[in-house]
Scaffold this motif. Sequence first.
Motif, PDB file in Angstrom:
ATOM      1  N   ARG A  24       0.839  -1.207   0.000  1.00 34.68           N
ATOM      2  CA  ARG A  24       0.000   0.000   0.000  1.00 34.68           C
ATOM      3  C   ARG A  24       0.872   1.255   0.000  1.00 34.68           C
ATOM      4  NH1 ARG A  24      -4.774   1.487   4.412  1.00 34.68           N
ATOM      5  NH2 ARG A  24      -5.446   3.431   3.408  1.00 34.68           N
ATOM      6  N   ALA A  25       1.881   1.258   0.865  1.00 31.32           N
ATOM      7  CA  ALA A  25       2.772   2.418   0.929  1.00 31.32           C
ATOM      8  C   ALA A  25       3.562   2.574  -0.363  1.00 31.32           C
ATOM      9  CB  ALA A  25       3.717   2.284   2.122  1.00 31.32           C
ATOM     10  N   GLN A  26       4.036   1.465  -0.923  1.00 32.02           N
ATOM     11  CA  GLN A  26       4.798   1.531  -2.165  1.00 32.02           C
ATOM     12  C   GLN A  26       3.927   2.070  -3.309  1.00 32.02           C
ATOM     13  OE1 GLN A  26       7.930   1.193  -2.245  1.00 32.02           O
ATOM     14  NE2 GLN A  26       8.609  -0.302  -0.727  1.00 32.02           N
ATOM     15  N   SER A  27       2.693   1.603  -3.396  1.00 36.33           N
ATOM     16  CA  SER A  27       1.779   2.070  -4.438  1.00 36.33           C
ATOM     17  C   SER A  27       1.469   3.552  -4.270  1.00 36.33           C
ATOM     18  CB  SER A  27       0.473   1.261  -4.401  1.00 36.33           C
ATOM     19  OG  SER A  27       0.707  -0.093  -4.702  1.00 36.33           O
ATOM     20  N   TRP A  47       9.519   6.048 -15.130  1.00 25.19           N
ATOM     21  CA  TRP A  47       9.622   6.441 -13.726  1.00 25.19           C
ATOM     22  C   TRP A  47       9.171   5.325 -12.791  1.00 25.19           C
ATOM     23  CZ3 TRP A  47      11.900  10.946 -12.379  1.00 25.19           C
ATOM     24  CH2 TRP A  47      12.017  11.947 -13.346  1.00 25.19           C
ATOM     25  N   SER A  48       9.908   5.151 -11.711  1.00 27.78           N
ATOM     26  CA  SER A  48       9.490   4.235 -10.647  1.00 27.78           C
ATOM     27  C   SER A  48       9.971   4.795  -9.318  1.00 27.78           C
ATOM     28  CB  SER A  48      10.055   2.827 -10.872  1.00 27.78           C
ATOM     29  OG  SER A  48      11.467   2.832 -10.820  1.00 27.78           O
ATOM     30  N   PHE A  49       9.158   4.598  -8.292  1.00 29.79           N
ATOM     31  CA  PHE A  49       9.427   5.170  -6.974  1.00 29.79           C
ATOM     32  C   PHE A  49       9.278   4.074  -5.924  1.00 29.79           C
ATOM     33  CE2 PHE A  49       7.956   8.354  -9.846  1.00 29.79           C
ATOM     34  CZ  PHE A  49       8.684   9.498  -9.550  1.00 29.79           C
ATOM     35  N   GLY A  50      10.150   4.083  -4.930  1.00 39.09           N
ATOM     36  CA  GLY A  50      10.097   3.044  -3.918  1.00 39.09           C
ATOM     37  C   GLY A  50      10.569   3.531  -2.560  1.00 39.09           C
ATOM     38  N   ILE A  51      10.183   2.780  -1.531  1.00 36.21           N
ATOM     39  CA  ILE A  51      10.584   3.066  -0.152  1.00 36.21           C
ATOM     40  C   ILE A  51      11.562   1.991   0.297  1.00 36.21           C
ATOM     41  CG2 ILE A  51       9.807   3.500   2.198  1.00 36.21           C
ATOM     42  CD1 ILE A  51       6.968   3.864   1.059  1.00 36.21           C
ATOM     43  N   LEU A  52      12.734   2.397   0.754  1.00 38.39           N
ATOM     44  CA  LEU A  52      13.708   1.453   1.290  1.00 38.39           C
ATOM     45  C   LEU A  52      13.443   1.211   2.770  1.00 38.39           C
ATOM     46  CD1 LEU A  52      17.090   2.618  -0.290  1.00 38.39           C
ATOM     47  CD2 LEU A  52      15.697   0.647  -0.929  1.00 38.39           C
ATOM     48  N   ALA A  71      12.388   4.651   4.540  1.00 33.44           N
ATOM     49  CA  ALA A  71      11.236   4.579   5.439  1.00 33.44           C
ATOM     50  C   ALA A  71      11.351   5.621   6.543  1.00 33.44           C
ATOM     51  CB  ALA A  71      11.129   3.172   6.034  1.00 33.44           C
ATOM     52  N   GLY A  72      12.578   5.911   6.957  1.00 30.41           N
ATOM     53  CA  GLY A  72      12.778   6.926   7.986  1.00 30.41           C
ATOM     54  C   GLY A  72      12.287   8.284   7.549  1.00 30.41           C
ATOM     55  N   LEU A  73      12.574   8.663   6.311  1.00 31.67           N
ATOM     56  CA  LEU A  73      12.103   9.946   5.799  1.00 31.67           C
ATOM     57  C   LEU A  73      10.593   9.906   5.551  1.00 31.67           C
ATOM     58  CD1 LEU A  73      12.488  12.785   4.789  1.00 31.67           C
ATOM     59  CD2 LEU A  73      13.320  11.871   2.604  1.00 31.67           C
TER      60      LEU A  73
END
Length: 225
Positions: A24-27, A47-52, A71-73
């Motif tokens: 959900r967060a990644q989407s 374009w692609s965006f992701g959370i580490l 994820a911290g940010l």
Amino acid sequence: EEIAAGHALPAMDLGASPLLKNKRAQSYVNAIGKRIADKSSRPDLPWSFGILDTPSINAFAAPGGKVLITAGLFDLLETEDELAAVLGHEVAHVARQHHWELIKQQKLISGATDMVAANTESDNALANATFDAMSDFFKQMINSGIDKGGEYEADSDGVILAANAGYDSTAMLGVLEKLANASESGNDVSFLFQTHPSAEDRVNNVVMAFTPDLENAAVPSTHSA
């Protein structure tokens, strides 16, 4: 070649962390990021965006349209406007080809292309040799960051991109305040401040770049609740 270089840039160099296991967060981040990217001068990039999955506070844009936020940010941000400001900054780096220009200067383009071409052959000696040759440079590039002029450009452009996408043009100021407070609170922002100008200098740059149009966009977006 630029897109190939972006694929070759190992995500582990940003923090040796996998993607966060939260679809959900990644989407969500992908949707906001692509909304911002559509307002850039290069909307047709893949374009692609992701959370580490790391508590450190940082973000990074690779050539060709790959953007990563930690994820911290992500957890530090309170509104969608603030997320848009962060992603706008990273999209601006890609649009201006800041990292790509550094790679071209090092004449590592063909190496990046070879590495991607060999992705289906993990035991390919050429791929391994290429990775070894490029790894040190990529780490140095990430650790040293873009020069201050490039970071200021990305801040100013990012504010415009986010505003054009319907977000609060002043959200970047709130993000920078949060980063400064996080540093004072002892949170893991050392890597970010190692690669970016101080929050105070960035705030001053953003304020100086404001135009009447941006001032008119200084209202919370309908997406912030």
